[in-house]
Design a protein around this motif. Structure first.
Motif, PDB file in Angstrom:
ATOM      1  N   GLN A  39       0.840  -1.192   0.000  1.00  0.00           N
ATOM      2  CA  GLN A  39       0.000   0.000   0.000  1.00  0.00           C
ATOM      3  C   GLN A  39       0.878   1.247   0.000  1.00  0.00           C
ATOM      4  O   GLN A  39       1.815   1.346   0.783  1.00  0.00           O
ATOM      5  CB  GLN A  39      -0.914   0.007   1.240  1.00  0.00           C
ATOM      6  N   VAL A  40       0.574   2.166  -0.871  1.00  0.00           N
ATOM      7  CA  VAL A  40       1.323   3.412  -0.974  1.00  0.00           C
ATOM      8  C   VAL A  40       0.366   4.566  -0.716  1.00  0.00           C
ATOM      9  O   VAL A  40      -0.723   4.630  -1.287  1.00  0.00           O
ATOM     10  CB  VAL A  40       1.962   3.554  -2.369  1.00  0.00           C
ATOM     11  N   GLN A  41       0.775   5.464   0.120  1.00  0.00           N
ATOM     12  CA  GLN A  41       0.009   6.691   0.334  1.00  0.00           C
ATOM     13  C   GLN A  41       0.763   7.858  -0.271  1.00  0.00           C
ATOM     14  O   GLN A  41       1.988   7.948  -0.145  1.00  0.00           O
ATOM     15  CB  GLN A  41      -0.240   6.916   1.825  1.00  0.00           C
ATOM     16  N   LEU A  42       0.024   8.738  -0.905  1.00  0.00           N
ATOM     17  CA  LEU A  42       0.615   9.893  -1.580  1.00  0.00           C
ATOM     18  C   LEU A  42       0.100  11.174  -0.933  1.00  0.00           C
ATOM     19  O   LEU A  42      -1.107  11.316  -0.721  1.00  0.00           O
ATOM     20  CB  LEU A  42       0.247   9.881  -3.065  1.00  0.00           C
ATOM     21  N   VAL A  43       1.007  12.083  -0.674  1.00  0.00           N
ATOM     22  CA  VAL A  43       0.630  13.364  -0.082  1.00  0.00           C
ATOM     23  C   VAL A  43       1.217  14.477  -0.937  1.00  0.00           C
ATOM     24  O   VAL A  43       2.445  14.600  -1.054  1.00  0.00           O
ATOM     25  CB  VAL A  43       1.125  13.487   1.364  1.00  0.00           C
ATOM     26  N   GLU A  44       0.321  15.272  -1.522  1.00  0.00           N
ATOM     27  CA  GLU A  44       0.770  16.390  -2.339  1.00  0.00           C
ATOM     28  C   GLU A  44       0.960  17.641  -1.486  1.00  0.00           C
ATOM     29  O   GLU A  44       0.286  17.822  -0.475  1.00  0.00           O
ATOM     30  CB  GLU A  44      -0.250  16.712  -3.445  1.00  0.00           C
ATOM     31  N   SER A  45       1.848  18.498  -1.935  1.00  0.00           N
ATOM     32  CA  SER A  45       2.056  19.785  -1.277  1.00  0.00           C
ATOM     33  C   SER A  45       2.601  20.769  -2.299  1.00  0.00           C
ATOM     34  O   SER A  45       2.991  20.375  -3.400  1.00  0.00           O
ATOM     35  CB  SER A  45       3.027  19.648  -0.099  1.00  0.00           C
ATOM     36  N   ILE A  95       8.759   4.139  -4.485  1.00  0.00           N
ATOM     37  CA  ILE A  95       8.207   4.304  -5.835  1.00  0.00           C
ATOM     38  C   ILE A  95       9.210   3.844  -6.879  1.00  0.00           C
ATOM     39  O   ILE A  95       9.025   4.059  -8.065  1.00  0.00           O
ATOM     40  CB  ILE A  95       7.793   5.762  -6.115  1.00  0.00           C
ATOM     41  N   PHE A  96      10.280   3.190  -6.407  1.00  0.00           N
ATOM     42  CA  PHE A  96      11.328   2.787  -7.329  1.00  0.00           C
ATOM     43  C   PHE A  96      10.783   1.884  -8.421  1.00  0.00           C
ATOM     44  O   PHE A  96      11.188   1.970  -9.570  1.00  0.00           O
ATOM     45  CB  PHE A  96      12.435   2.069  -6.556  1.00  0.00           C
ATOM     46  N   ASN A 131      -0.456  10.741  -9.021  1.00  0.00           N
ATOM     47  CA  ASN A 131      -0.881   9.380  -9.356  1.00  0.00           C
ATOM     48  C   ASN A 131       0.342   8.503  -9.534  1.00  0.00           C
ATOM     49  O   ASN A 131       1.308   8.906 -10.177  1.00  0.00           O
ATOM     50  CB  ASN A 131      -1.707   9.422 -10.639  1.00  0.00           C
ATOM     51  N   VAL A 132       0.292   7.316  -8.947  1.00  0.00           N
ATOM     52  CA  VAL A 132       1.399   6.358  -9.094  1.00  0.00           C
ATOM     53  C   VAL A 132       0.800   4.990  -9.411  1.00  0.00           C
ATOM     54  O   VAL A 132      -0.178   4.579  -8.783  1.00  0.00           O
ATOM     55  CB  VAL A 132       2.256   6.282  -7.816  1.00  0.00           C
ATOM     56  N   ARG A 133       1.381   4.316 -10.383  1.00  0.00           N
ATOM     57  CA  ARG A 133       0.947   2.960 -10.717  1.00  0.00           C
ATOM     58  C   ARG A 133       2.105   1.999 -10.502  1.00  0.00           C
ATOM     59  O   ARG A 133       3.179   2.168 -11.087  1.00  0.00           O
ATOM     60  CB  ARG A 133       0.439   2.872 -12.146  1.00  0.00           C
ATOM     61  N   ILE A 134       1.875   1.008  -9.671  1.00  0.00           N
ATOM     62  CA  ILE A 134       2.874  -0.021  -9.401  1.00  0.00           C
ATOM     63  C   ILE A 134       2.220  -1.354  -9.729  1.00  0.00           C
ATOM     64  O   ILE A 134       1.283  -1.781  -9.043  1.00  0.00           O
ATOM     65  CB  ILE A 134       3.344   0.008  -7.936  1.00  0.00           C
ATOM     66  N   SER A 182      -1.693  -1.961  -9.488  1.00  0.00           N
ATOM     67  CA  SER A 182      -2.288  -1.088  -8.475  1.00  0.00           C
ATOM     68  C   SER A 182      -2.044   0.368  -8.818  1.00  0.00           C
ATOM     69  O   SER A 182      -0.943   0.745  -9.211  1.00  0.00           O
ATOM     70  CB  SER A 182      -1.691  -1.401  -7.099  1.00  0.00           C
ATOM     71  N   THR A 183      -3.091   1.173  -8.636  1.00  0.00           N
ATOM     72  CA  THR A 183      -3.008   2.606  -8.897  1.00  0.00           C
ATOM     73  C   THR A 183      -3.351   3.366  -7.624  1.00  0.00           C
ATOM     74  O   THR A 183      -4.324   3.038  -6.943  1.00  0.00           O
ATOM     75  CB  THR A 183      -3.969   3.018 -10.019  1.00  0.00           C
ATOM     76  N   TYR A 184      -2.561   4.383  -7.336  1.00  0.00           N
ATOM     77  CA  TYR A 184      -2.745   5.160  -6.128  1.00  0.00           C
ATOM     78  C   TYR A 184      -2.911   6.633  -6.477  1.00  0.00           C
ATOM     79  O   TYR A 184      -2.277   7.138  -7.409  1.00  0.00           O
ATOM     80  CB  TYR A 184      -1.548   4.985  -5.191  1.00  0.00           C
ATOM     81  N   TRP A 185      -3.771   7.312  -5.711  1.00  0.00           N
ATOM     82  CA  TRP A 185      -4.021   8.737  -5.887  1.00  0.00           C
ATOM     83  C   TRP A 185      -3.814   9.465  -4.566  1.00  0.00           C
ATOM     84  O   TRP A 185      -4.138   8.939  -3.501  1.00  0.00           O
ATOM     85  CB  TRP A 185      -5.455   8.993  -6.349  1.00  0.00           C
ATOM     86  N   GLY A 186      -3.301  10.671  -4.660  1.00  0.00           N
ATOM     87  CA  GLY A 186      -3.281  11.543  -3.503  1.00  0.00           C
ATOM     88  C   GLY A 186      -4.595  12.286  -3.395  1.00  0.00           C
ATOM     89  O   GLY A 186      -5.477  12.145  -4.251  1.00  0.00           O
ATOM     90  N   GLU A 187      -4.717  13.098  -2.365  1.00  0.00           N
ATOM     91  CA  GLU A 187      -5.958  13.835  -2.156  1.00  0.00           C
ATOM     92  C   GLU A 187      -5.977  15.178  -2.865  1.00  0.00           C
ATOM     93  O   GLU A 187      -7.008  15.844  -2.890  1.00  0.00           O
ATOM     94  CB  GLU A 187      -6.203  14.017  -0.652  1.00  0.00           C
ATOM     95  N   GLY A 188      -4.855  15.569  -3.411  1.00  0.00           N
ATOM     96  CA  GLY A 188      -4.810  16.772  -4.217  1.00  0.00           C
ATOM     97  C   GLY A 188      -4.331  18.002  -3.478  1.00  0.00           C
ATOM     98  O   GLY A 188      -4.419  18.094  -2.251  1.00  0.00           O
ATOM     99  N   THR A 189      -3.821  18.934  -4.246  1.00  0.00           N
ATOM    100  CA  THR A 189      -3.417  20.232  -3.715  1.00  0.00           C
ATOM    101  C   THR A 189      -3.945  21.312  -4.646  1.00  0.00           C
ATOM    102  O   THR A 189      -3.869  21.176  -5.869  1.00  0.00           O
ATOM    103  CB  THR A 189      -1.879  20.325  -3.560  1.00  0.00           C
ATOM    104  N   LEU A 190      -4.518  22.358  -4.066  1.00  0.00           N
ATOM    105  CA  LEU A 190      -5.182  23.386  -4.853  1.00  0.00           C
ATOM    106  C   LEU A 190      -4.188  24.431  -5.337  1.00  0.00           C
ATOM    107  O   LEU A 190      -3.410  24.980  -4.541  1.00  0.00           O
ATOM    108  CB  LEU A 190      -6.277  24.057  -4.016  1.00  0.00           C
ATOM    109  N   VAL A 191      -4.235  24.678  -6.620  1.00  0.00           N
ATOM    110  CA  VAL A 191      -3.454  25.760  -7.221  1.00  0.00           C
ATOM    111  C   VAL A 191      -4.436  26.807  -7.747  1.00  0.00           C
ATOM    112  O   VAL A 191      -5.319  26.486  -8.543  1.00  0.00           O
ATOM    113  CB  VAL A 191      -2.577  25.236  -8.372  1.00  0.00           C
ATOM    114  N   THR A 192      -4.263  28.027  -7.275  1.00  0.00           N
ATOM    115  CA  THR A 192      -5.124  29.124  -7.710  1.00  0.00           C
ATOM    116  C   THR A 192      -4.262  30.193  -8.356  1.00  0.00           C
ATOM    117  O   THR A 192      -3.350  30.730  -7.712  1.00  0.00           O
ATOM    118  CB  THR A 192      -5.903  29.725  -6.535  1.00  0.00           C
ATOM    119  N   VAL A 193      -4.538  30.465  -9.605  1.00  0.00           N
ATOM    120  CA  VAL A 193      -3.816  31.505 -10.331  1.00  0.00           C
ATOM    121  C   VAL A 193      -4.748  32.707 -10.458  1.00  0.00           C
ATOM    122  O   VAL A 193      -5.803  32.623 -11.089  1.00  0.00           O
ATOM    123  CB  VAL A 193      -3.356  31.022 -11.713  1.00  0.00           C
TER     124      VAL A 193
END
Length: 113
Positions: free
Chosen positions: A1-7, A28-29, A94-97, A100-111
């Motif tokens: 199991q892989v957890q992804l955290v965006e920032s 993620i190697f 997004n990472v695929r191993i 299995s495919t894993y997603w983070g919860e996202g990070t908001l970019v506002t321009v």
């Protein structure tokens, strides 16, 4: 199991730059694919940049987005330059191993100016 955290998301003016980071809890190697996707309000999720079996694809206007990975830090980056109003979105890692495919919860970019 892989957890992804965006920032790295936030508010930036048009023409500015941001670097997003995606830290993985596991290695993620062996990932055969990883990428950044984005979803603007009211729109479908779309790819921003991907690395698949070593092949890098930067979607959209050439040179503005660059994806990279640091296997030693288990981190994937997205460098975004010359940001435009239409780049406003939630950006997901997004990472695929294997199968299995894993997603983070996202990070908001506002321009915005």
């Amino acid at each position: 199991q892989v957890q992804l955290v965006e920032s790295g998301g936030g508010l930036v003016q048009p023409g500015g730059s941001l670097r997003l980071s995606c830290a993985a809890s596991g290695s993620i190697f062996s990932a055969n694919a990883m990428g950044w996707y984005r979803q603007a309000p009211g729109k479908a999720r779309e790819p921003a940049a991907t690395i698949t079996n070593g092949v890098i694809i930067n979607y959209g206007e050439k040179g503005r987005f660059t994806i990279s990975r640091d296997n030693a830090k288990n981190t994937v980056y997205l460098q975004m330059n010359s940001l435009k109003l239409e780049d406003t979105a939630v950006y997901y890692c997004n990472v695929r191993i294997g199968i299995s495919t894993y997603w983070g919860e996202g990070t908001l970019v506002t321009v915005s100016s």
